[in-house]
Design an enzyme around this catalytic site. Structure first.
Site, mmCIF file in Angstrom:
data_model
loop_
_atom_site.group_PDB
_atom_site.id
_atom_site.type_symbol
_atom_site.label_atom_id
_atom_site.label_comp_id
_atom_site.label_asym_id
_atom_site.label_seq_id
_atom_site.Cartn_x
_atom_site.Cartn_y
_atom_site.Cartn_z
ATOM 1 N N HIS A 61 0.894 -1.276 -0.003
ATOM 2 C CA HIS A 61 -0.028 0.151 0.140
ATOM 3 C C HIS A 61 1.035 1.040 -0.105
ATOM 4 O O HIS A 61 0.360 2.230 0.162
ATOM 5 C CB HIS A 61 -1.002 0.190 1.243
ATOM 6 C CG HIS A 61 -2.068 -0.888 1.012
ATOM 7 N ND1 HIS A 61 -3.153 -0.599 0.410
ATOM 8 C CD2 HIS A 61 -2.404 -2.251 1.212
ATOM 9 C CE1 HIS A 61 -4.178 -1.233 0.519
ATOM 10 N NE2 HIS A 61 -3.710 -2.387 1.048
ATOM 11 N N LYS B 82 -9.028 14.123 3.761
ATOM 12 C CA LYS B 82 -8.241 12.904 3.825
ATOM 13 C C LYS B 82 -7.026 12.925 5.048
ATOM 14 O O LYS B 82 -7.182 14.089 5.663
ATOM 15 C CB LYS B 82 -7.347 12.820 2.557
ATOM 16 C CG LYS B 82 -6.708 14.085 2.095
ATOM 17 C CD LYS B 82 -5.882 13.902 0.809
ATOM 18 C CE LYS B 82 -6.663 13.879 -0.433
ATOM 19 N NZ LYS B 82 -6.671 12.561 -1.040
ATOM 20 N N ARG B 83 -6.379 11.954 5.490
ATOM 21 C CA ARG B 83 -5.681 12.015 6.471
ATOM 22 C C ARG B 83 -4.677 13.346 6.292
ATOM 23 O O ARG B 83 -4.407 13.426 5.132
ATOM 24 C CB ARG B 83 -5.022 10.870 6.662
ATOM 25 C CG ARG B 83 -5.787 9.701 7.317
ATOM 26 C CD ARG B 83 -6.327 10.118 8.705
ATOM 27 N NE ARG B 83 -5.042 10.194 9.720
ATOM 28 C CZ ARG B 83 -4.687 9.223 10.717
ATOM 29 N NH1 ARG B 83 -5.648 8.444 10.658
ATOM 30 N NH2 ARG B 83 -3.864 9.294 11.488
ATOM 31 N N LYS C 187 0.495 14.520 1.071
ATOM 32 C CA LYS C 187 -0.708 14.941 0.490
ATOM 33 C C LYS C 187 -0.797 16.159 0.188
ATOM 34 O O LYS C 187 -1.839 16.607 -0.507
ATOM 35 C CB LYS C 187 -1.806 14.389 1.357
ATOM 36 C CG LYS C 187 -1.918 12.831 1.571
ATOM 37 C CD LYS C 187 -2.912 12.392 2.477
ATOM 38 C CE LYS C 187 -3.223 10.871 2.770
ATOM 39 N NZ LYS C 187 -3.836 10.139 1.585
ATOM 40 N N THR D 269 -8.295 6.525 -2.904
ATOM 41 C CA THR D 269 -9.837 6.495 -3.048
ATOM 42 C C THR D 269 -10.911 7.281 -3.016
ATOM 43 O O THR D 269 -11.886 7.653 -3.778
ATOM 44 C CB THR D 269 -10.223 5.107 -2.228
ATOM 45 O OG1 THR D 269 -9.932 5.299 -1.033
ATOM 46 C CG2 THR D 269 -9.731 3.779 -2.842
ATOM 47 N N LYS E 77 -14.319 8.640 -4.858
ATOM 48 C CA LYS E 77 -15.670 8.989 -4.563
ATOM 49 C C LYS E 77 -16.274 10.164 -5.013
ATOM 50 O O LYS E 77 -17.393 10.504 -5.086
ATOM 51 C CB LYS E 77 -15.342 8.703 -2.934
ATOM 52 C CG LYS E 77 -14.954 7.640 -2.160
ATOM 53 C CD LYS E 77 -14.721 7.868 -0.935
ATOM 54 C CE LYS E 77 -13.735 6.780 -0.068
ATOM 55 N NZ LYS E 77 -13.328 6.863 0.976
#
Ligand SMILES: *Cc1c(COP(=O)(O)O)cnc(C)c1O
Length: 758
Positions: free
Chosen positions: A294, A485-486, A491, A593, A597
């Site tokens: 992952h 998101k986290r 990110k 992901t 969505k």
């Protein structure tokens, strides 16, 4: 088929169960007759938050798809008493409180005290030679903790299938063996019981970060040991002969390396308990396991100190040494005289404190290794597992992630679902490729009008949610620009914020500027020990305070941070989003992901060529996707060359203006140095995630977004085409690929006789 995962981020179960069982009409009516709305009832359910983020939610989507495809499949994990912490915001900072989700009981689980297994820790290993001359190993003087099963039903979508998720809870053996009580040491007996039950007490709150704690290693082994005992019990019940057909009867998928200790554990069972020879045991083991990687982030890779591993699991360490000895022999046979290669590939890292490389173990002990997007799988072969790919190219494959269309469209977006079903029927819920049939409707002005009305209504719902959670009022007509998101440096929430600050400066300098009004929405948890991520949350709040209260801006820019991001909040945000921020440094996000969505709910994406963004863009069409930034190859090049963020800072006044706002202390009156570490990370510590490198490209792209949003007809057309072309990202497709190409498992459909009505 067995899906082993330390995390299952399930969210709520009620609405999902009602949908999948086909009870929506009857449940709605029943509640109405009682004077309630079904939705209001659903809101009372606690989220089952037994996961951190994408990896745990993927496991939950997979369970839904495996049941919907009627696969004979089980999920196995830990029944944490405390899931992912609750995030509160005090004074603009994250405060964690425990997620006591079982406080009022859990009506979805069924206790199975009859499935109770001992799990051993610590102790010593001795060896002796058998009567038949074989060397045997005895693991003795262990501490024993019992694992008790709790089952949660996983209903398939209207197919009579109900699968099982089995989670293990730790129970003291003292409840079953009254030694201490009998010797009169009551207090010791009770405190020992509490001590051993800590194993399943709490989920570790790290996303993409490895923390080498003894209790975490014990969690991993605890759940793996109980699961393999359960699998073997079931195998022996249904199989007549020996173990030769074990890999044909049993497939085990490892969700990251967290359950990889299953590899030496199955070896231990086959060698020490079932008395198989090494070669036979090893062939069975490799034939049984598949491993999903992952992440390639170095800080996320599990590397257990050998001293700790050997202390907790001494027999398993012996087995690892033997696996490694034989493996390196194989490497040497193929590449003689390459000590460097042996050093790189070994299961043991030798420089510094000696460590077990769990990713290497997972590759060596599995017949299949997959990444979770096309780009990520290529990076695995070219970088992280390059040597292994040279040795075993046939083991490597890709399984691009997906999301379940039941929860992520049909359930969370009833208005859009209704509009879609009116036009193309309801089959898309189990066959997402059907959405293609919406494509021609993108050219129908009346359909576009209805599409916009639905989006606006969803934005109003989201605005109401923003108001109730933050007391901030936002305009549903503004562009809803979402990054949820986290919180993680890779990110790049900070890059988004730099754009916000640049916009702010622009509006201050040009009070009459005609800009597209924006509402920038953030949400996400920071790991409690991740100081920089927590500081980024503070910075978002500081920016919000400055921007939202400024009368000069006249409501043209709002910044919102929604607390306690989780599955239920995501279900509210996705339907109301116009723009999906997927802006990680290329090469760092394995798949994502959240990106799927959003797009499935009609948001357009601004994103880098990272993870599954690449494939989403290919599917929806490059003209319907806002692309910016370096490619993964360019990032690697720049990093190899070494780059100077100061140069970019000096040469770009917009960038300088945004960063100066942070560095000057203007956003943190009374604490002028508060955000210095953020600026220092960019300018003095090499900007490892290349925010400054991508800044210009990102800002230009955001201008293209704003221009596109002005043309509502064109924007709506793009939104419809995005949804119409998202079929590939159903987790049903992903699971079909796993089933066909890795597990060799076929559907076992359930047909029931027609039911008599009572
Ligand atoms: C989908 C999801 C994630 C993963 O989001 P990414 O943007 O892919 O990181 C994390 N948390 C929750 C609650 C989710 O539903």
């Amino acid at each position: 088929m067995y899906y082993l995962s330390l995390e299952f981020l399930m969210g709520r179960a009620l609405g999902n169960a009602i949908l999948n069982l086909g009870l929506e009409g009857r449940a709605t009516q029943a509640m109405q007759e009682l004077g309630y709305r079904l939705e209001a009832l659903e809101d009372w359910e606690y989220d089952a938050g037994l996961g951190n983020g994408g990896l745990g939610r993927l496991a939950a989507c997979f369970l839904d798809s495996m049941a919907t495809l009627a696969l004979p499949a089980y999920g196995y994990g830990i029944r944490y008493e405390f899931g992912i912490f609750f995030q509160r915001i005090r004074g603009g900072a994250q405060v964690e409180t425990p997620d006591n989700w079982l406080r009022y009981g859990n009506p979805w689980e069924v206790e199975r005290p009859e499935y109770l297994y001992p799990v051993h820790f610590y102790g010593q290993v001795s060896s002796r030679t058998d009567a038949d001359g074989a060397l045997r190993f005895l693991w003795a003087d262990t501490q024993v903790i019992m694992a008790m099963a709790y089952d949660t039903p996983i209903p398939g979508y209207r197919n009579n299938t109900v699968n099982n998720m089995r989670l293990w809870a730790a129970k003291s053996t003292r409840e079953f063996d009254l030694d201490y009580f009998n010797h009169g040491d009551y207090e010791r007996a009770v405190s020992d019981k509490a001590q051993s039950e800590t194993i399943s007490k709490v989920l570790y709150p790290n996303d993409n970060v490895f923390e080498g704690r003894e209790l975490r290693l014990k969690q991993e082994y605890f759940f793996v040991s109980a699961t393999l005992q359960d699998i073997l019990r079931r195998f022996k019940k249904s199989s007549s002969g020996g173990f030769a057909d074990f890999p044909d009867q049993v497939a085990v998928q490892l969700n990251d390396t967290h359950p990889a200790v299953a590899i030496p554990e199955l070896m231990r069972i086959l060698l020490d308990q079932e008395r198989l020879g090494w070669e036979e045991a090893w062939a069975i083991t490799v034939g049984t396991f598949g491993y999903t990687n992952h992440t390639i982030l170095p800080e996320a890779l599990e590397r257990w100190p050998v001293s700790l591993f050997g202390y907790v699991l001494p027999r398993h360490l012996q087995i690892l040494y033997e696996i490694n000895r034989r493996f390196l022999e194989q490497v040497t046979a193929r590449w003689p005289n390459e000590p460097e290669r042996l050093r790189r590939m070994s299961l043991f890292e030798e420089d510094g404190e000696k460590k077990v490389r769990m990713a290497h173990l997972a590759v060596v002990g599995s017949h299949s290794v997959n990444g979770v997007s096309s780009l990520h799988s290529e990076i695995l072969k070219a970088q992280l597992f390059r040597d292994f790919y040279e040795l075993w190219p046939e083991r490597f494959n890709n399984k691009t992630n997906g999301i379940t269309p039941r929860r992520w469209l049909r359930l969370c977006n009833p208005a859009l679902s209704r509009l879609i079903s009116e036009r193309i029927g309801e089959d898309w819920v189990r066959d997402l490729d059907q959405l293609r049939r919406l494509e021609p409707l993108a050219e129908d002005p009346r359909f576009r009008e209805s599409w916009r009305e639905v989006k606006l209504a969803n934005k109003q719902r989201l605005a109401e949610c923003v108001r109730s959670l933050t007391a901030i009022t936002v305009d549903p007509r503004s562009l809803f620009d979402c990054q949820v998101k986290r919180i993680h440096e890779y990110k790049r929430q900070l890059l988004n914020l730099l754009h916000v600050l640049a916009l702010y400066n622009h509006l201050k300098a040009n009070p009459g500027a005609q800009v597209v009004p924006r509402t920038v929405i953030f949400a996400g948890k920071a790991a409690p020990g991740y100081a920089m991520a927590k500081l980024i949350i503070r910075l978002i709040h500081a920016a919000a305070e400055r921007v939202n209260d400024d009368p000069d801006l006249d409501g043209r820019l709002k910044v919102v941070f929604l607390p306690n991001y989780g599955v239920s909040l995501a279900e509210r945000i996705m339907p109301g989003a116009d723009l999906s921020e997927q802006i990680s440094t290329a090469g760092t996000e394995a798949s994502g992901t959240g990106n799927m969505k959003f797009a499935l709910n009609g948001a357009l994406t601004i994103g880098t060529l990272d993870g599954a963004n690449v494939e989403i863009r290919e599917e929806v069409g490059e003209e319907n996707f806002f692309l910016f930034g370096l490619t993964a190859a360019e990032v690697a090049q720049q990093q190899a060359r070494g780059y100077d963020p100061r140069e970019l800072f000096d040469s770009n006044p917009t960038l300088r203006g945004a960063l100066d706002l942070i560095a000057s202390g203007a956003l943190s009156p009374g604490q002028p140095d508060l955000f210095v570490p953020i600026v220092a990370g960019l300018l003095d510590h090499g900007d490892p995630y290349m925010l400054l490198e991508d800044f210009d490209s990102y800002l230009n792209c955001q201008q293209r977004v704003a221009a596109a949003y002005r043309d509502q007809e064109a924007w709506t057309r793009m939104s419809i085409l995005n949804v119409a072309r998202m079929g590939r990202f159903s987790s049903d497709r992903t699971i079909r690929e796993y089933a066909d190409e890795i597990w060799g498992v076929r559907a076992a459909p359930v047909s029931l006789p027609p039911r008599k009505r009572s």
